[in-house]
Scaffold this active site. Structure first.
Site, PDB file in Angstrom:
ATOM      1  CG  ASP A  36      -1.910   1.229   1.148  1.00 24.95           C
ATOM      2  OD1 ASP A  36      -2.413   1.543   0.053  1.00 24.95           O
ATOM      3  OD2 ASP A  36      -2.143   1.880   2.180  1.00 24.95           O
ATOM      4  CB  SER A  37       0.143   4.749  -0.900  1.00 28.50           C
ATOM      5  OG  SER A  37      -1.050   4.871  -0.152  1.00 28.50           O
ATOM      6  CE1 TYR A  90       2.717   5.880  -3.340  1.00 27.05           C
ATOM      7  CE2 TYR A  90       1.693   4.058  -4.520  1.00 27.05           C
ATOM      8  CZ  TYR A  90       2.776   4.583  -3.846  1.00 27.05           C
ATOM      9  OH  TYR A  90       3.899   3.818  -3.676  1.00 27.05           O
ATOM     10  N   GLY A  91      -2.973   9.342  -4.105  1.00 28.69           N
ATOM     11  CA  GLY A  91      -4.224   9.755  -4.757  1.00 28.69           C
ATOM     12  C   GLY A  91      -4.173  11.088  -5.458  1.00 28.69           C
ATOM     13  CB  CYS A 109      -2.869   0.661  -2.853  1.00 27.95           C
ATOM     14  SG  CYS A 109      -2.828   2.406  -3.300  1.00 27.95           S
ATOM     15  CG  ASN A 110      -9.241   0.619  -3.838  1.00 27.69           C
ATOM     16  OD1 ASN A 110      -9.988  -0.151  -4.413  1.00 27.69           O
ATOM     17  ND2 ASN A 110      -9.052   0.574  -2.529  1.00 27.69           N
ATOM     18  CB  THR A 111      -4.501   5.123  -5.601  1.00 26.38           C
ATOM     19  OG1 THR A 111      -5.489   5.606  -4.689  1.00 26.38           O
ATOM     20  CG2 THR A 111      -4.035   6.252  -6.479  1.00 26.38           C
ATOM     21  CD  GLU A 117      -0.282   7.202   5.359  1.00 27.31           C
ATOM     22  OE1 GLU A 117       0.899   7.246   5.709  1.00 27.31           O
ATOM     23  OE2 GLU A 117      -0.905   6.123   5.173  1.00 27.31           O
ATOM     24  CB  CYS A 158      -9.591   4.701  -0.443  1.00 25.76           C
ATOM     25  SG  CYS A 158      -8.037   5.131   0.389  1.00 25.76           S
ATOM     26  CB  THR A 159      -7.012  -0.150   1.531  1.00 24.95           C
ATOM     27  OG1 THR A 159      -5.843   0.570   1.097  1.00 24.95           O
ATOM     28  CG2 THR A 159      -7.420  -1.151   0.472  1.00 24.95           C
ATOM     29  CG  HIS A 160      -5.505   5.156   3.816  1.00 20.90           C
ATOM     30  ND1 HIS A 160      -4.860   4.596   2.749  1.00 20.90           N
ATOM     31  CD2 HIS A 160      -4.539   5.711   4.607  1.00 20.90           C
ATOM     32  CE1 HIS A 160      -3.544   4.807   2.874  1.00 20.90           C
ATOM     33  NE2 HIS A 160      -3.329   5.476   3.992  1.00 20.90           N
TER      34      HIS A 160
HETATM   35  N1  DGL Z   1      -4.989   3.118   0.429  1.00 22.67           N
HETATM   36  C1  DGL Z   1      -4.841   3.771  -0.856  1.00 22.67           C
HETATM   37  C2  DGL Z   1      -6.027   3.395  -1.739  1.00 22.67           C
HETATM   38  O1  DGL Z   1      -6.644   2.361  -1.496  1.00 22.67           O
HETATM   39  C3  DGL Z   1      -4.623   5.223  -0.617  1.00 22.67           C
HETATM   40  C4  DGL Z   1      -4.026   5.908  -1.767  1.00 22.67           C
HETATM   41  C5  DGL Z   1      -3.304   7.177  -1.453  1.00 22.67           C
HETATM   42  O2  DGL Z   1      -2.181   7.079  -0.967  1.00 22.67           O
HETATM   43  O3  DGL Z   1      -3.848   8.252  -1.752  1.00 22.67           O
HETATM   44  O4  DGL Z   1      -6.352   4.067  -2.683  1.00 22.67           O
END
Ligand code: DGL
Length: 270
Positions: A7-8, A39-40, A70-72, A162, A194-196
């Protein structure tokens, strides 16, 4: 026999927690690119470069299978990686498909033509990069017809999580839900894309109201991974140790991770 989770930053821990409960005998190596999160707000080339670097690190740690939690990264980089970068003896899987299969009432690998499904109005909450990629709508269109998706780019939420600023994260979630509801007053389902965001699931549910089914990825991905490993036991790589790797400051990241998962987590430098 380790499996990599990428993940990011901290969001993939929601997936790690679910997969390690579902598969307690499998060692997992987690890689959080906290130095480069979020990353978004990055462009696709940037996300591709960072994601391939992280996944290579997980291959080097003895993982033959890596989950992009991480979906992004799944939206912006996975297809390009699978087409031209992933070596033949390795696999990289994303987190979209299990979620969309659950929403569209499909079993794993059901590739029949798209059909009508029960839900008609779906709210998607995701990062700006995931929303603008339209990857979710594309995957959904392969499986379902007649579903109206309203997507809300949730700027700022990943940064706040974060930074450990959960008060700001909550305020942002509530304002993003309100913005979505102005365009789609009564969604039947909401996707936390988004996994966050599962770290804020109670706030999403509260802001959306009880009647809205909230789909989050962790448990769905855990079931899919268990199923995948039953069919592909050879994809358990050579690694035997669980580990938590970060590109950020290990002490700071360990603190936050311990707080989120409510158990001691010790990150080391990636
Ligand atoms: N957990 C990432 C996701 O699922 C977050 C991406 C990010 O860092 O913006 O998209």
């Amino acid at each position: 026999m380790a499996v990599g989770i990428f993940d990011s930053g901290l969001g993939g821990l929601t997936v790690l927690d679910a997969v390690s409960k579902r598969l307690p005998d499998v060692p997992f190596v987690y890689y959080g690119d906290n130095a480069h999160a979020p990353y978004g707000v990055r462009d696709a080339d940037d996300v591709y470069e960072l994601t391939t670097a992280g996944v290579q690190r997980l291959f080097d740690a003895g993982c033959d299978l890596v989950i992009l939690a991480c979906n992004t990264a799944s939206a912006a980089a996975l297809r390009r990686m699978q087409e031209a970068w992933v070596p033949a003896d390795k696999r990289v899987l994303g987190v979209f498909v299990p979620l969309i299969e659950a929403l569209t009432e499909r079993q794993w690998g059901d590739n029949s033509p798209p059909r009508e499904v029960a839900v008609k109005h779906v709210a998607l909450f995701a990062t700006p990069a995931t929303v603008s990629s339209r990857a979710f709508q594309r995957e959904l269109a392969f499986r379902a017809i007649g579903v109206d998706v309203e997507a809300q780019p949730c700027g700022g939420v990943v940064d706040a999580i974060e930074d450990g600023d959960m008060i700001l994260a909550e305020a942002l979630v509530r304002s993003h839900v309100e913005a979505l509801q102005r365009r789609m007053p009564k969604p039947e389902a909401a996707i936390l894309g988004c996994t966050h965001y599962p770290l804020m699931e109670d706030v999403f549910q509260d802001a959306l109201g009880e009647g809205v089914a909230v789909y989050s990825q962790a448990n769905l991905v855990a079931e899919s991974l268990a199923d995948y490993l039953t069919r592909h036991p050879d994809k358990l790589g050579e690694g035997t140790e669980s580990a938590f790797l970060t590109t950020g400051d290990p002490a700071r990241v360990s603190n936050k991770a311990t707080q989120f998962l409510r158990r001691k987590i010790a990150f080391v430098k990636a």
